[in-house]
Design an enzyme around this catalytic site. Sequence first.
Site, PDB file in Angstrom:
ATOM      1  N   HIS A  17     -25.903-104.376  -3.674  1.00  0.00           N
ATOM      2  CA  HIS A  17     -24.530-104.624  -4.139  1.00  0.00           C
ATOM      3  C   HIS A  17     -24.520-104.971  -5.628  1.00  0.00           C
ATOM      4  CE1 HIS A  17     -23.849-106.119   0.230  1.00  0.00           C
ATOM      5  NE2 HIS A  17     -23.235-104.957   0.131  1.00  0.00           N
ATOM      6  N   LYS A  41     -13.904-108.632  12.913  1.00  0.00           N
ATOM      7  CA  LYS A  41     -15.349-108.631  12.645  1.00  0.00           C
ATOM      8  C   LYS A  41     -15.922-110.030  12.717  1.00  0.00           C
ATOM      9  CE  LYS A  41     -16.696-104.749   9.672  1.00  0.00           C
ATOM     10  NZ  LYS A  41     -17.185-104.425   8.327  1.00  0.00           N
ATOM     11  N   ARG A  90     -25.569 -95.046   0.084  1.00  0.00           N
ATOM     12  CA  ARG A  90     -27.038 -95.087   0.237  1.00  0.00           C
ATOM     13  C   ARG A  90     -27.617 -93.786   0.751  1.00  0.00           C
ATOM     14  NH1 ARG A  90     -26.250-100.660   3.209  1.00  0.00           N
ATOM     15  NH2 ARG A  90     -24.487 -99.362   3.749  1.00  0.00           N
ATOM     16  N   SER A 128     -27.110-105.197   4.576  1.00  0.00           N
ATOM     17  CA  SER A 128     -26.894-106.597   4.952  1.00  0.00           C
ATOM     18  C   SER A 128     -27.267-106.866   6.406  1.00  0.00           C
ATOM     19  CB  SER A 128     -25.435-106.988   4.712  1.00  0.00           C
ATOM     20  OG  SER A 128     -25.122-106.888   3.356  1.00  0.00           O
TER      21      SER A 128
HETATM   22  P1  ADP Z   1     -19.126-102.667   4.582  1.00  0.00           P
HETATM   23  O1  ADP Z   1     -19.037-104.005   5.172  1.00  0.00           O
HETATM   24  O2  ADP Z   1     -17.862-102.147   3.956  1.00  0.00           O
HETATM   25  O3  ADP Z   1     -19.817-101.648   5.451  1.00  0.00           O
HETATM   26  P2  ADP Z   1     -20.940-103.817   2.653  1.00  0.00           P
HETATM   27  O4  ADP Z   1     -20.254-105.059   2.526  1.00  0.00           O
HETATM   28  O5  ADP Z   1     -22.307-103.852   3.219  1.00  0.00           O
HETATM   29  O6  ADP Z   1     -20.101-102.694   3.344  1.00  0.00           O
HETATM   30  O7  ADP Z   1     -21.050-103.122   1.220  1.00  0.00           O
HETATM   31  C1  ADP Z   1     -19.984-103.000   0.313  1.00  0.00           C
HETATM   32  C2  ADP Z   1     -20.202-101.743  -0.496  1.00  0.00           C
HETATM   33  O8  ADP Z   1     -21.504-101.766  -1.043  1.00  0.00           O
HETATM   34  C3  ADP Z   1     -20.107-100.456   0.326  1.00  0.00           C
HETATM   35  O9  ADP Z   1     -19.547 -99.461  -0.496  1.00  0.00           O
HETATM   36  C4  ADP Z   1     -21.551-100.143   0.633  1.00  0.00           C
HETATM   37  O10 ADP Z   1     -21.747 -98.768   0.836  1.00  0.00           O
HETATM   38  C5  ADP Z   1     -22.208-100.606  -0.661  1.00  0.00           C
HETATM   39  N1  ADP Z   1     -23.625-100.929  -0.470  1.00  0.00           N
HETATM   40  C6  ADP Z   1     -24.176-101.746   0.436  1.00  0.00           C
HETATM   41  N2  ADP Z   1     -25.523-101.809   0.294  1.00  0.00           N
HETATM   42  C7  ADP Z   1     -25.825-100.982  -0.745  1.00  0.00           C
HETATM   43  C8  ADP Z   1     -27.044-100.581  -1.391  1.00  0.00           C
HETATM   44  N3  ADP Z   1     -28.222-101.036  -0.979  1.00  0.00           N
HETATM   45  N4  ADP Z   1     -26.961 -99.705  -2.420  1.00  0.00           N
HETATM   46  C9  ADP Z   1     -25.753 -99.225  -2.810  1.00  0.00           C
HETATM   47  N5  ADP Z   1     -24.574 -99.551  -2.244  1.00  0.00           N
HETATM   48  C10 ADP Z   1     -24.595-100.415  -1.231  1.00  0.00           C
END
Ligand code: ADP
Length: 159
Positions: A17, A41, A90, A128
């Site tokens: 992130h 969620k 990703r 995450s």
């Molecule tokens: P969500 O809960 O919407 O699935 P997250 O909170 O995990 O997503 O992530 C927020 C944003 O960050 C999303 O666009 C997700 O694709 C992106 N993201 C998460 N992990 C990575 C990573 N390792 N590299 C690039 N983008 C990421």
Amino acid sequence: MITAVFPGSFDPPTFGHLNIIERARTIFSEIHVVVAVNKEKRYLFSAEERVALLQKLTAHWDNVSVHTCDTLIVEYAKTLGARVLLRGIRNVSDFSYEFDLSLMNKALASDLETIFMPTEPRFFVLKSSSIKELASFGGDVSAMVPESVARALERKFSK
Ligand code: ADP
């Protein structure tokens, strides 16, 4: 002067992130990181905890701010005057999911543009949900999340 929103769960924030935020802040004039609060969620960290972690991690970037949002992101983006909805990608399965979502958001708010930013290869495995699972077994997550997040995970799972 283009403002972007970067929404997500950030439960917890990872180096993946932060890398997206760090790169995007050199392209857009302002980045609003938006911590999603979805009543359907279950989160490990409360919205306040996720905001506090992200605020600390982004404090040195003057054009980055952190918010929470329990409404539709397209509505919230409008109130912030954002033109861009930024999402990190990703892999192909992220793209497939995000592409559908972007079409839905386009139908809801035609003047908000979704922009995808591919992850850097070294971050592509960071997720995450997997990090939480690893931390719940006492695994070493120090290469995946900042130290403050690793400590917060440790505190959660030692309870
Ligand atoms: P969500 O809960 O919407 O699935 P997250 O909170 O995990 O997503 O992530 C927020 C944003 O960050 C999303 O666009 C997700 O694709 C992106 N993201 C998460 N992990 C990575 C990573 N390792 N590299 C690039 N983008 C990421």
